[in-house]
Scaffold this motif. Sequence first.
Motif, PDB file in Angstrom:
ATOM      1  N   ILE A 124       0.873  -1.172   0.000  1.00 31.64           N
ATOM      2  CA  ILE A 124       0.000   0.000   0.000  1.00 31.64           C
ATOM      3  C   ILE A 124       0.903   1.213   0.000  1.00 31.64           C
ATOM      4  O   ILE A 124       1.816   1.312   0.830  1.00 31.64           O
ATOM      5  CB  ILE A 124      -0.918   0.052   1.233  1.00 31.64           C
ATOM      6  CG1 ILE A 124      -1.873  -1.141   1.248  1.00 31.64           C
ATOM      7  CG2 ILE A 124      -1.714   1.358   1.261  1.00 31.64           C
ATOM      8  CD1 ILE A 124      -2.708  -1.230   2.512  1.00 31.64           C
ATOM      9  N   ILE A 131      -2.064   8.899   7.264  1.00 31.32           N
ATOM     10  CA  ILE A 131      -2.931   7.876   6.684  1.00 31.32           C
ATOM     11  C   ILE A 131      -2.215   6.524   6.694  1.00 31.32           C
ATOM     12  O   ILE A 131      -2.824   5.491   7.000  1.00 31.32           O
ATOM     13  CB  ILE A 131      -3.347   8.263   5.255  1.00 31.32           C
ATOM     14  CG1 ILE A 131      -4.244   9.497   5.290  1.00 31.32           C
ATOM     15  CG2 ILE A 131      -4.057   7.106   4.557  1.00 31.32           C
ATOM     16  CD1 ILE A 131      -4.638  10.008   3.921  1.00 31.32           C
ATOM     17  N   GLU A 134      -2.429   5.050  10.130  1.00 31.47           N
ATOM     18  CA  GLU A 134      -3.780   4.578  10.435  1.00 31.47           C
ATOM     19  C   GLU A 134      -4.064   3.237   9.747  1.00 31.47           C
ATOM     20  O   GLU A 134      -4.612   2.304  10.363  1.00 31.47           O
ATOM     21  CB  GLU A 134      -4.806   5.615   9.993  1.00 31.47           C
ATOM     22  CG  GLU A 134      -6.247   5.188  10.273  1.00 31.47           C
ATOM     23  CD  GLU A 134      -7.260   6.177   9.747  1.00 31.47           C
ATOM     24  OE1 GLU A 134      -8.441   5.802   9.651  1.00 31.47           O
ATOM     25  OE2 GLU A 134      -6.866   7.320   9.412  1.00 31.47           O
ATOM     26  N   LEU A 135      -3.703   3.140   8.473  1.00 30.67           N
ATOM     27  CA  LEU A 135      -3.926   1.906   7.729  1.00 30.67           C
ATOM     28  C   LEU A 135      -3.124   0.749   8.311  1.00 30.67           C
ATOM     29  O   LEU A 135      -3.607  -0.389   8.394  1.00 30.67           O
ATOM     30  CB  LEU A 135      -3.579   2.097   6.250  1.00 30.67           C
ATOM     31  CG  LEU A 135      -4.381   3.155   5.486  1.00 30.67           C
ATOM     32  CD1 LEU A 135      -3.934   3.227   4.033  1.00 30.67           C
ATOM     33  CD2 LEU A 135      -5.867   2.873   5.577  1.00 30.67           C
ATOM     34  N   TYR A 136      -1.903   1.044   8.701  1.00 25.33           N
ATOM     35  CA  TYR A 136      -1.041   0.022   9.307  1.00 25.33           C
ATOM     36  C   TYR A 136      -1.697  -0.554  10.556  1.00 25.33           C
ATOM     37  O   TYR A 136      -1.749  -1.788  10.734  1.00 25.33           O
ATOM     38  CB  TYR A 136       0.320   0.634   9.634  1.00 25.33           C
ATOM     39  CG  TYR A 136       1.196  -0.243  10.507  1.00 25.33           C
ATOM     40  CD1 TYR A 136       1.868  -1.335   9.972  1.00 25.33           C
ATOM     41  CD2 TYR A 136       1.341   0.034  11.872  1.00 25.33           C
ATOM     42  CE1 TYR A 136       2.667  -2.140  10.776  1.00 25.33           C
ATOM     43  CE2 TYR A 136       2.125  -0.758  12.677  1.00 25.33           C
ATOM     44  CZ  TYR A 136       2.794  -1.846  12.125  1.00 25.33           C
ATOM     45  OH  TYR A 136       3.572  -2.650  12.931  1.00 25.33           O
ATOM     46  N   ARG A 138      -4.862  -0.517  11.366  1.00 28.52           N
ATOM     47  CA  ARG A 138      -6.088  -1.238  11.015  1.00 28.52           C
ATOM     48  C   ARG A 138      -5.771  -2.674  10.585  1.00 28.52           C
ATOM     49  O   ARG A 138      -6.453  -3.622  10.976  1.00 28.52           O
ATOM     50  CB  ARG A 138      -6.816  -0.526   9.864  1.00 28.52           C
ATOM     51  CG  ARG A 138      -7.580   0.706  10.254  1.00 28.52           C
ATOM     52  CD  ARG A 138      -8.513   1.074   9.098  1.00 28.52           C
ATOM     53  NE  ARG A 138      -8.773   2.502   9.055  1.00 28.52           N
ATOM     54  CZ  ARG A 138      -9.487   3.093   8.103  1.00 28.52           C
ATOM     55  NH1 ARG A 138      -9.961   2.374   7.092  1.00 28.52           N
ATOM     56  NH2 ARG A 138      -9.703   4.391   8.127  1.00 28.52           N
ATOM     57  N   GLN A 144      -9.527  -4.452   9.115  1.00 31.77           N
ATOM     58  CA  GLN A 144      -9.763  -4.599   7.681  1.00 31.77           C
ATOM     59  C   GLN A 144      -8.593  -5.354   7.074  1.00 31.77           C
ATOM     60  O   GLN A 144      -7.473  -5.337   7.600  1.00 31.77           O
ATOM     61  CB  GLN A 144      -9.910  -3.235   6.990  1.00 31.77           C
ATOM     62  CG  GLN A 144     -11.235  -2.542   7.230  1.00 31.77           C
ATOM     63  CD  GLN A 144     -11.310  -1.222   6.480  1.00 31.77           C
ATOM     64  OE1 GLN A 144     -10.842  -0.200   6.978  1.00 31.77           O
ATOM     65  NE2 GLN A 144     -11.895  -1.237   5.293  1.00 31.77           N
ATOM     66  N   LEU A 149      -7.915  -2.460   2.003  1.00 31.98           N
ATOM     67  CA  LEU A 149      -7.336  -1.125   2.178  1.00 31.98           C
ATOM     68  C   LEU A 149      -6.490  -0.717   0.980  1.00 31.98           C
ATOM     69  O   LEU A 149      -6.469   0.461   0.586  1.00 31.98           O
ATOM     70  CB  LEU A 149      -6.509  -1.083   3.459  1.00 31.98           C
ATOM     71  CG  LEU A 149      -7.318  -1.260   4.750  1.00 31.98           C
ATOM     72  CD1 LEU A 149      -6.393  -1.356   5.958  1.00 31.98           C
ATOM     73  CD2 LEU A 149      -8.299  -0.096   4.924  1.00 31.98           C
ATOM     74  N   GLU A 152      -8.735   0.469  -1.745  1.00 33.32           N
ATOM     75  CA  GLU A 152      -9.372   1.759  -1.459  1.00 33.32           C
ATOM     76  C   GLU A 152      -8.378   2.919  -1.420  1.00 33.32           C
ATOM     77  O   GLU A 152      -8.695   4.022  -1.882  1.00 33.32           O
ATOM     78  CB  GLU A 152     -10.113   1.679  -0.126  1.00 33.32           C
ATOM     79  CG  GLU A 152     -10.872   2.950   0.226  1.00 33.32           C
ATOM     80  CD  GLU A 152     -11.678   2.821   1.503  1.00 33.32           C
ATOM     81  OE1 GLU A 152     -12.254   3.834   1.951  1.00 33.32           O
ATOM     82  OE2 GLU A 152     -11.727   1.702   2.067  1.00 33.32           O
ATOM     83  N   TYR A 153      -7.175   2.682  -0.904  1.00 33.59           N
ATOM     84  CA  TYR A 153      -6.273   3.802  -0.620  1.00 33.59           C
ATOM     85  C   TYR A 153      -4.987   3.853  -1.458  1.00 33.59           C
ATOM     86  O   TYR A 153      -4.414   4.932  -1.633  1.00 33.59           O
ATOM     87  CB  TYR A 153      -5.864   3.771   0.860  1.00 33.59           C
ATOM     88  CG  TYR A 153      -6.968   4.130   1.810  1.00 33.59           C
ATOM     89  CD1 TYR A 153      -7.270   5.461   2.091  1.00 33.59           C
ATOM     90  CD2 TYR A 153      -7.715   3.139   2.447  1.00 33.59           C
ATOM     91  CE1 TYR A 153      -8.282   5.805   2.982  1.00 33.59           C
ATOM     92  CE2 TYR A 153      -8.731   3.461   3.338  1.00 33.59           C
ATOM     93  CZ  TYR A 153      -9.015   4.801   3.591  1.00 33.59           C
ATOM     94  OH  TYR A 153     -10.018   5.130   4.465  1.00 33.59           O
ATOM     95  N   SER A 154      -4.516   2.715  -1.936  1.00 44.81           N
ATOM     96  CA  SER A 154      -3.190   2.720  -2.562  1.00 44.81           C
ATOM     97  C   SER A 154      -3.188   3.519  -3.859  1.00 44.81           C
ATOM     98  O   SER A 154      -4.147   3.484  -4.640  1.00 44.81           O
ATOM     99  CB  SER A 154      -2.714   1.293  -2.836  1.00 44.81           C
ATOM    100  OG  SER A 154      -1.313   1.291  -3.047  1.00 44.81           O
TER     101      SER A 154
END
Length: 256
Positions: A124, A131, A134-136, A138, A144, A149, A152-154
């Motif tokens: 990612i 961000i 936060e993703l890490y 999660r 998730q 992720l 949605e985010y990468s």
Amino acid sequence: MVSQLQIGDQFIEAQELVTILAGCQVLPNLLKELIVERAIAPIPCTKEEVTAACQKFFQQHQITSAESHEAWLQRYGMNHPQFQAMATRQLRIAKFQEQTWGHKLESYFLQRKKFLDQAVYSLIRVADAGIAQELYFRIQAGEQSFGELAKEYSLGMEAHTYGILGPVELGALHPALAKQLQVSKPGQLWHPTNLGEHFLIIRLEKLLPAQLDKFMRQRLLRELFETWLKEQVEKLGDAEKSWLVAKSQGVVQSVA
């Protein structure tokens, strides 16, 4: 002594021809081919190998009879020995590579292995450190999945593959990323890392060690051959370049 090339009723000095070919950006490739020809000239082929190589050429060029073969030779101004040399060229190159570097291949492979190993990994990449953090967390907490992720985010192409990339050779990756994957264990999730303009979250899925099989041998032999060939071109002086170019045309006149 001056070397000349005759084209019709025009005579061109060998050095002038070198200048012309260099200007057309043809000279480097021509010199490579001439160096290869000189190197493989002593390499023998058996009668069976010559026959097989010629038959392969006939099939590729749809030469189906002795008459069509003779017509082809006449069209390209070639005799039978020249044709056989051309047909067996790749085989003689392969033999030259094996004879020259075959005994060194295992040690060369070990030197190159860390670049040849392949990895399948999840990635990612985002532009914001917050961000990424936060993703890490999660993913680490199981809130998730990595793939959700990433989709949605990468910001890279991995968004279309749920974060999965590879298999890809480590040598093709950024050195920092390759080093991180080399020391990873499958399933290991790395804390966000800054690389260029992005923050990366990486997880190794699988490491695929390179093997010195038939195809790898051929690849490494080609690498060593290309390195050698480049060095040979760089070593050539202007006089030898002129002589090689003129000789390659088959019409060289020496004038005292």
